[in-house]
Design an enzyme around this catalytic site. Sequence first.
Site, PDB file in Angstrom:
ATOM      1  N   LYS A  30       0.838  -1.205   0.000  1.00  0.00           N
ATOM      2  CA  LYS A  30       0.000   0.000   0.000  1.00  0.00           C
ATOM      3  C   LYS A  30       0.880   1.266   0.000  1.00  0.00           C
ATOM      4  CE  LYS A  30      -3.395  -2.758  -0.091  1.00  0.00           C
ATOM      5  NZ  LYS A  30      -4.169  -3.373   0.952  1.00  0.00           N
TER       6      LYS A  30
HETATM    7  C1  LIG Z   1      -5.198  -4.386   1.368  1.00  0.00           C
HETATM    8  C2  LIG Z   1      -6.682  -4.337   1.365  1.00  0.00           C
HETATM    9  C3  LIG Z   1      -7.456  -4.738   2.470  1.00  0.00           C
HETATM   10  C4  LIG Z   1      -6.897  -5.453   3.662  1.00  0.00           C
HETATM   11  O1  LIG Z   1      -5.842  -4.849   4.278  1.00  0.00           O
HETATM   12  P1  LIG Z   1      -4.807  -5.708   5.161  1.00  0.00           P
HETATM   13  O2  LIG Z   1      -4.000  -4.678   5.839  1.00  0.00           O
HETATM   14  O3  LIG Z   1      -4.017  -6.553   4.205  1.00  0.00           O
HETATM   15  O4  LIG Z   1      -5.605  -6.549   6.105  1.00  0.00           O
HETATM   16  C5  LIG Z   1      -8.820  -4.537   2.403  1.00  0.00           C
HETATM   17  N1  LIG Z   1      -9.415  -3.990   1.334  1.00  0.00           N
HETATM   18  C6  LIG Z   1      -8.705  -3.620   0.247  1.00  0.00           C
HETATM   19  C7  LIG Z   1      -9.433  -3.012  -0.906  1.00  0.00           C
HETATM   20  C8  LIG Z   1      -7.327  -3.798   0.221  1.00  0.00           C
HETATM   21  O5  LIG Z   1      -6.638  -3.448  -0.864  1.00  0.00           O
END
Ligand SMILES: *Cc1c(COP(=O)(O)O)cnc(C)c1O
Length: 384
Positions: free
Chosen positions: A185
Amino acid sequence: MKSLPYIPYGKQFIDEIDIDAVTEVLQSDWLTTGPKVSEFERAIADFVDAKYAVAVSSGTAALHCAMYALNIKEGDEVLLPPMTFAATANCIVFQKGTPVFIDVEPDTLLIDPGKVEEKITKKTKAIVAVDYAGQPCDYDRLRIIADKYGLALISDGCHALGAEYKKKKVGSLADMTVFSFHPVKHITTGEGGIVTTDNPEYEKRIKIFRNHGINMDSHQRNAKGDWFYEMIDLGYNYRITDIQCALGISQLKKLHRYLIQRRRVAKLYDQAFAKTEIIMPIFVKKDVVHAYHLYVVQIHKDLDRSKVFEMLRQNNIGVNVHYIPVHLHPYYRKKYNTATGMCPIAEDAFNHIISLPIFYELTDDNVKKISNCLMECIRIRKAK
Ligand SMILES: *Cc1c(COP(=O)(O)O)cnc(C)c1O
């Protein structure tokens, strides 16, 4: 084609300043539930222009917290698009609610506000919008629908830290917004997530839920010099550490640079594909500032996406597919009787999309090589 060293689709960028920030916490008194957690929460809240932020152990935990704060329970229905990571739907199921899938717009792959109302019933409690790839949904239209039926509007903004809709940041557009700090991210804490909101009631409920359902955290107790605590509801240990938050604070200071670079990479791809109709980048609306967690293209329907995908992988390009529509996963088919045909636009798009590498350290030269390689793969496929 000359092959490249393997290029992943996404990757963190950590520098010496990040490492020093983490080291400092390791040598301090607080490894968890200490001052760095609230400092990180304040910094994120200020950045997105929200009153409150509550940091937790992952984006998935943050989504679960949001569903808990809304008091989603058995029999409640929550609307969401299928073009997302499974966790967006799973968090509804954690609370025994029922996910109801709404198809997406063909050009943006964002939840189609025109298809929301037909799925609203007496049981509907909330809409979870997903800012797919980093482009904000149509929050004005979603807000009108949410208000008309008394629904909560939640944003899964995991792709969209730094994105804007009509000059307002994702994080301040919905009743609650969720971000993830997984290494792919925009900024990372290793694992981590956060909920932003202007609602003090939601903030309070999430703080209790992330700490076993206990109504005061140890930091507050110490400040009061008090041994007393009560568990008032069933919660989880969804706490994030000061070690992680120190990294998050340090990373957030670089977000501006990260965003500039992601937008630059996207622009270079856009230019590379401007003259071909075989590779169609996802449409970007006029009233948004995109955060480009992903750079997604649709490959022309006459071409076999899987074959193009394989060829790119063979060339060491870490392409990916975001996403298998959630309602097509075996778990959802079995438990909620979802099936092919329920969201035809998302299902069709899924067969043609490819996510190309995009991250801070990706060079202009790499972008050029990747786009040339994609064009070449397509030329070879067509010639066959
Ligand atoms: C990455 C992501 C999540 C989950 O996040 P984590 O930190 O991996 O638990 C949820 N929704 C979307 C759209 C994502 O890209």
